[in-house]
Design a protein around this motif. Sequence first.
Motif, PDB file in Angstrom:
ATOM      1  N   LEU A 112      32.360  14.645 119.368  1.00  0.00           N
ATOM      2  CA  LEU A 112      32.755  13.465 118.584  1.00  0.00           C
ATOM      3  C   LEU A 112      31.756  12.346 118.822  1.00  0.00           C
ATOM      4  O   LEU A 112      31.487  11.981 119.977  1.00  0.00           O
ATOM      5  CB  LEU A 112      34.150  12.985 119.031  1.00  0.00           C
ATOM      6  N   ASP A 113      31.215  11.791 117.738  1.00  0.00           N
ATOM      7  CA  ASP A 113      30.448  10.555 117.805  1.00  0.00           C
ATOM      8  C   ASP A 113      31.470   9.436 117.590  1.00  0.00           C
ATOM      9  O   ASP A 113      31.995   9.275 116.483  1.00  0.00           O
ATOM     10  CB  ASP A 113      29.390  10.560 116.693  1.00  0.00           C
ATOM     11  N   ASP A 114      31.764   8.677 118.653  1.00  0.00           N
ATOM     12  CA  ASP A 114      32.855   7.703 118.557  1.00  0.00           C
ATOM     13  C   ASP A 114      32.436   6.426 117.840  1.00  0.00           C
ATOM     14  O   ASP A 114      33.238   5.500 117.696  1.00  0.00           O
ATOM     15  CB  ASP A 114      33.399   7.381 119.954  1.00  0.00           C
ATOM     16  N   HIS A 170      29.453   9.635 122.945  1.00  0.00           N
ATOM     17  CA  HIS A 170      29.749  10.958 122.383  1.00  0.00           C
ATOM     18  C   HIS A 170      30.603  11.712 123.391  1.00  0.00           C
ATOM     19  O   HIS A 170      30.347  11.649 124.596  1.00  0.00           O
ATOM     20  CB  HIS A 170      28.465  11.749 122.119  1.00  0.00           C
ATOM     21  N   TYR A 171      31.593  12.432 122.882  1.00  0.00           N
ATOM     22  CA  TYR A 171      32.506  13.183 123.751  1.00  0.00           C
ATOM     23  C   TYR A 171      32.476  14.649 123.350  1.00  0.00           C
ATOM     24  O   TYR A 171      32.580  14.967 122.157  1.00  0.00           O
ATOM     25  CB  TYR A 171      33.936  12.660 123.606  1.00  0.00           C
ATOM     26  N   LEU A 186      29.388  12.477 127.074  1.00  0.00           N
ATOM     27  CA  LEU A 186      28.019  12.957 127.287  1.00  0.00           C
ATOM     28  C   LEU A 186      27.156  11.835 127.847  1.00  0.00           C
ATOM     29  O   LEU A 186      27.389  10.647 127.575  1.00  0.00           O
ATOM     30  CB  LEU A 186      27.426  13.478 125.979  1.00  0.00           C
ATOM     31  N   ARG A 187      26.148  12.250 128.616  1.00  0.00           N
ATOM     32  CA  ARG A 187      25.213  11.285 129.194  1.00  0.00           C
ATOM     33  C   ARG A 187      24.423  10.610 128.065  1.00  0.00           C
ATOM     34  O   ARG A 187      24.313  11.158 126.965  1.00  0.00           O
ATOM     35  CB  ARG A 187      24.277  12.053 130.135  1.00  0.00           C
ATOM     36  N   MET A 247      37.578  17.282 116.783  1.00  0.00           N
ATOM     37  CA  MET A 247      38.107  15.923 116.854  1.00  0.00           C
ATOM     38  C   MET A 247      37.587  15.139 115.655  1.00  0.00           C
ATOM     39  O   MET A 247      36.388  15.174 115.366  1.00  0.00           O
ATOM     40  CB  MET A 247      37.639  15.255 118.157  1.00  0.00           C
ATOM     41  N   HIS A 248      38.500  14.444 114.948  1.00  0.00           N
ATOM     42  CA  HIS A 248      38.051  13.492 113.937  1.00  0.00           C
ATOM     43  C   HIS A 248      38.923  12.248 114.017  1.00  0.00           C
ATOM     44  O   HIS A 248      39.997  12.279 114.630  1.00  0.00           O
ATOM     45  CB  HIS A 248      38.082  14.115 112.534  1.00  0.00           C
TER      46      HIS A 248
END
Length: 328
Positions: free
Chosen positions: A140-142, A147-148, A188-189, A226-227
């Motif tokens: 997911l790009d929040d 980012h997760y 994510l890092r 995820m959305h």
Amino acid sequence: MKKEARYLVPNDYMADPSVHVFNGKLFIYPSHDWESGIPENDNGDHFNMKDYHVFSMQDADGEVTDHGVVLRTEDIPWAGRQLWDCDVAFKAGKYYMYFPLKDQNDIFRIGVAVSERPEGPFIPLDNPMKGSYSMDPAVLDDGDGNHYMYFGGLWGGQLQRYRDNKALECATFPADDEPAIPPRVARLREDMLEFAEAPRAVIILDKDGKPLTAGNEHRFFEASWMHKYNGKYYFSYSTGDTHMICYAIGDNPYGPFTYQGVILTPVVGWTTHHSIVEFKGKWYLFHHDSVPSGGRTWLRSLKVVELEYNPDGTIKTIEGAATCRSEV
Ligand code: FUB
């Protein structure tokens, strides 16, 4: 587009679509099924995929462009076997493909490959992500720079071999009345190449606030996605051996998420897998089934259908392929 689902790649077998909008186009990142001749078993050995293609579309009902092979097992230094469901994320001019692959000890790890273009080709890193395990990564790009990654899957996906991010001596499953094995999430890092933190459990609660149990037919099995919709986080997944795509809603990327219902009823074929994406003002469910291969569960075909919400934000259930599983 018409309300019926349409097949996207009629001349080849593709599955597990992860779909994103990049540069104003839909990009599809699927698994590439083929007839490997490996007998079917509960470990999924028959899913012996060895490369990925990328597809794009200017419109959801338009022509599908095949950008060809973008990554092969033989190009991945740590490869054992089985390239399963991948996903791609964009940050600062680069596209990162996350792919699950068994290493040379037959343990699923998650690898990263990088490209400057959404259509690839993707260049793999020398090693898998540190602390990664199991399969089916979805990112997911929040929208706030974070980012997760959501990941994990039971049975052949090996998630039952881990607790608290440590490998067990022996895989164990909870009893039917105990909490189900949860999928995992990790931010994510900054450089997108590693986890920034230890993966956490993604808890799915029932309407009474209790975790779904291992015996619940709607519990998580694999295929995380995820959305976001109207500021809420929609975690969707496959229930595996009960063959549904279900979803749960939360207020933040880590959850907990409250179970809501079924997005897609069972399709033809054992697996079901999906992604949900908004494009040009409409929402779409990308998924697969095994109708074109006559029910051969390891030879799946990509489909897309429009997805609709009710005014309260719940998702209208979509019926899987018309053919009953029992007719296959
Ligand atoms: O394609 C291989 C596996 O089958 C995927 O990783 C799962 O989600 C299931 O679709």
